[in-house]
Design a protein around this motif. Structure first.
Motif, PDB file in Angstrom:
ATOM      1  N   SER A  22       0.848  -1.198   0.000  1.00  0.00           N
ATOM      2  CA  SER A  22       0.000   0.000   0.000  1.00  0.00           C
ATOM      3  C   SER A  22       0.881   1.246   0.000  1.00  0.00           C
ATOM      4  CB  SER A  22      -0.941   0.001   1.212  1.00  0.00           C
ATOM      5  OG  SER A  22      -0.200   0.109   2.399  1.00  0.00           O
ATOM      6  N   GLY A  23       0.363   2.301  -0.533  1.00  0.00           N
ATOM      7  CA  GLY A  23       1.126   3.541  -0.621  1.00  0.00           C
ATOM      8  C   GLY A  23       1.888   3.619  -1.938  1.00  0.00           C
ATOM      9  N   ASN A  24       2.519   4.761  -2.125  1.00  0.00           N
ATOM     10  CA  ASN A  24       3.257   5.019  -3.358  1.00  0.00           C
ATOM     11  C   ASN A  24       4.738   5.180  -3.068  1.00  0.00           C
ATOM     12  OD1 ASN A  24       0.861   5.103  -4.869  1.00  0.00           O
ATOM     13  ND2 ASN A  24       0.590   7.263  -4.437  1.00  0.00           N
ATOM     14  N   GLY A  25       5.541   4.602  -3.930  1.00  0.00           N
ATOM     15  CA  GLY A  25       6.976   4.811  -3.866  1.00  0.00           C
ATOM     16  C   GLY A  25       7.391   5.798  -4.933  1.00  0.00           C
ATOM     17  N   LYS A  26       8.677   6.031  -5.030  1.00  0.00           N
ATOM     18  CA  LYS A  26       9.194   6.966  -6.035  1.00  0.00           C
ATOM     19  C   LYS A  26      10.189   6.248  -6.931  1.00  0.00           C
ATOM     20  CE  LYS A  26       8.550  11.136  -3.401  1.00  0.00           C
ATOM     21  NZ  LYS A  26       9.109  12.366  -2.901  1.00  0.00           N
ATOM     22  N   ILE A  27      10.192   6.661  -8.177  1.00  0.00           N
ATOM     23  CA  ILE A  27      11.153   6.146  -9.149  1.00  0.00           C
ATOM     24  C   ILE A  27      11.621   7.318 -10.001  1.00  0.00           C
ATOM     25  CG2 ILE A  27       9.361   5.463 -10.801  1.00  0.00           C
ATOM     26  CD1 ILE A  27      11.229   2.995 -11.408  1.00  0.00           C
ATOM     27  N   SER A  28      12.923   7.429 -10.190  1.00  0.00           N
ATOM     28  CA  SER A  28      13.457   8.557 -10.963  1.00  0.00           C
ATOM     29  C   SER A  28      13.993   8.088 -12.306  1.00  0.00           C
ATOM     30  CB  SER A  28      14.547   9.277 -10.176  1.00  0.00           C
ATOM     31  OG  SER A  28      15.639   8.415  -9.966  1.00  0.00           O
ATOM     32  N   PHE A  29      13.743   8.904 -13.308  1.00  0.00           N
ATOM     33  CA  PHE A  29      14.215   8.681 -14.669  1.00  0.00           C
ATOM     34  C   PHE A  29      15.224   9.784 -14.984  1.00  0.00           C
ATOM     35  CE2 PHE A  29      10.610   6.058 -14.679  1.00  0.00           C
ATOM     36  CZ  PHE A  29      10.490   5.340 -15.850  1.00  0.00           C
ATOM     37  N   THR A  30      16.453   9.397 -15.299  1.00  0.00           N
ATOM     38  CA  THR A  30      17.489  10.352 -15.673  1.00  0.00           C
ATOM     39  C   THR A  30      17.885  10.072 -17.116  1.00  0.00           C
ATOM     40  OG1 THR A  30      18.304  10.318 -13.402  1.00  0.00           O
ATOM     41  CG2 THR A  30      19.754  11.272 -15.061  1.00  0.00           C
ATOM     42  N   LYS A  31      17.780  11.075 -17.960  1.00  0.00           N
ATOM     43  CA  LYS A  31      18.055  10.905 -19.388  1.00  0.00           C
ATOM     44  C   LYS A  31      19.543  10.666 -19.628  1.00  0.00           C
ATOM     45  CE  LYS A  31      16.254  12.570 -23.629  1.00  0.00           C
ATOM     46  NZ  LYS A  31      15.023  13.070 -24.082  1.00  0.00           N
ATOM     47  N   ILE A  32      19.862   9.594 -20.387  1.00  0.00           N
ATOM     48  CA  ILE A  32      21.255   9.291 -20.718  1.00  0.00           C
ATOM     49  C   ILE A  32      21.473   9.237 -22.227  1.00  0.00           C
ATOM     50  CG2 ILE A  32      21.783   8.104 -18.567  1.00  0.00           C
ATOM     51  CD1 ILE A  32      21.308   5.444 -20.002  1.00  0.00           C
ATOM     52  N   GLY A  33      20.420   9.370 -22.992  1.00  0.00           N
ATOM     53  CA  GLY A  33      20.498   9.359 -24.451  1.00  0.00           C
ATOM     54  C   GLY A  33      19.126   9.689 -25.006  1.00  0.00           C
ATOM     55  N   GLN A  34      19.025   9.665 -26.333  1.00  0.00           N
ATOM     56  CA  GLN A  34      17.729   9.947 -26.929  1.00  0.00           C
ATOM     57  C   GLN A  34      16.783   8.807 -26.600  1.00  0.00           C
ATOM     58  OE1 GLN A  34      17.645  10.977 -31.046  1.00  0.00           O
ATOM     59  NE2 GLN A  34      15.453  10.814 -31.180  1.00  0.00           N
ATOM     60  N   ASP A  35      15.716   9.120 -25.883  1.00  0.00           N
ATOM     61  CA  ASP A  35      14.707   8.152 -25.457  1.00  0.00           C
ATOM     62  C   ASP A  35      15.282   7.054 -24.570  1.00  0.00           C
ATOM     63  OD1 ASP A  35      12.714   9.484 -26.945  1.00  0.00           O
ATOM     64  OD2 ASP A  35      13.344   8.443 -28.757  1.00  0.00           O
TER      65      ASP A  35
END
Length: 165
Positions: A68-81
């Protein structure tokens, strides 16, 4: 005609005299080529940028159906798409953690390559479950949410792991 011959020879000598050299600036061909390449690069970059998919960079919500509840996830750009992904969700002894890279291959598919680690007390008494390798996250709502497609864990239960943008 014999009298005209010496005059003719003199005319030939004077007419063959070197004329003054023209002073035209020499052009550096390397500069021209570099200039052309710079324009080509700019055109190619603009074409590639118009072909990219939705930008997913930032911090998003990670959910698991057994946590239950929400976690966090991070997206860091390393190239095109292409992105480096890191995050998790935790409640008590239950947790899920995602680490790896992902690449958008279409507006509906996110190809993930990395590790999904989880421990859910209801699954095999909370035994640590580690899935490594390539997985697919897909969307049916235009990229608002991405759901793990291969959802069966090592204990044989189906997980509902969702990334909400």
């Amino acid at each position: 005609m014999k009298k005209l011959f010496p005059i003719f020879v003199l005319l030939l000598i004077f007419s063959c005299k070197k004329s003054e050299e023209t002073t035209t600036p020499k052009v550096d061909s390397a500069k021209i080529i570099d200039s052309i390449n710079a324009v080509r690069t700019k055109i190619n970059d603009s074409i590639l940028s118009s072909r990219s998919f939705k930008d997913l960079e930032g911090t998003h919500i990670l959910t698991h159906d057994m946590i239950s509840g929400n976690g966090k996830i991070s997206f860091t750009k390393i190239g095109q798409d292409e992105y480096k992904i890191s995050g998790g969700n935790k409640e008590g002894s239950n947790f899920v953690k995602i680490e790896g890279t992902a690449k958008m291959t279409s507006p509906k598919n996110l190809k993930f390559d990395g590790t999904i680690t989880q421990s859910i007390s209801d699954y095999d008494n909370g035994k640590l479950d580690v899935r490594k390798g390539k997985r697919n996250f897909s969307t049916k709502d235009g990229g608002k949410t991405f759901k793990l497609y291969e959802s069966v864990n090592n204990a044989g239960f189906g997980d509902k792991i969702i990334i909400k943008m």
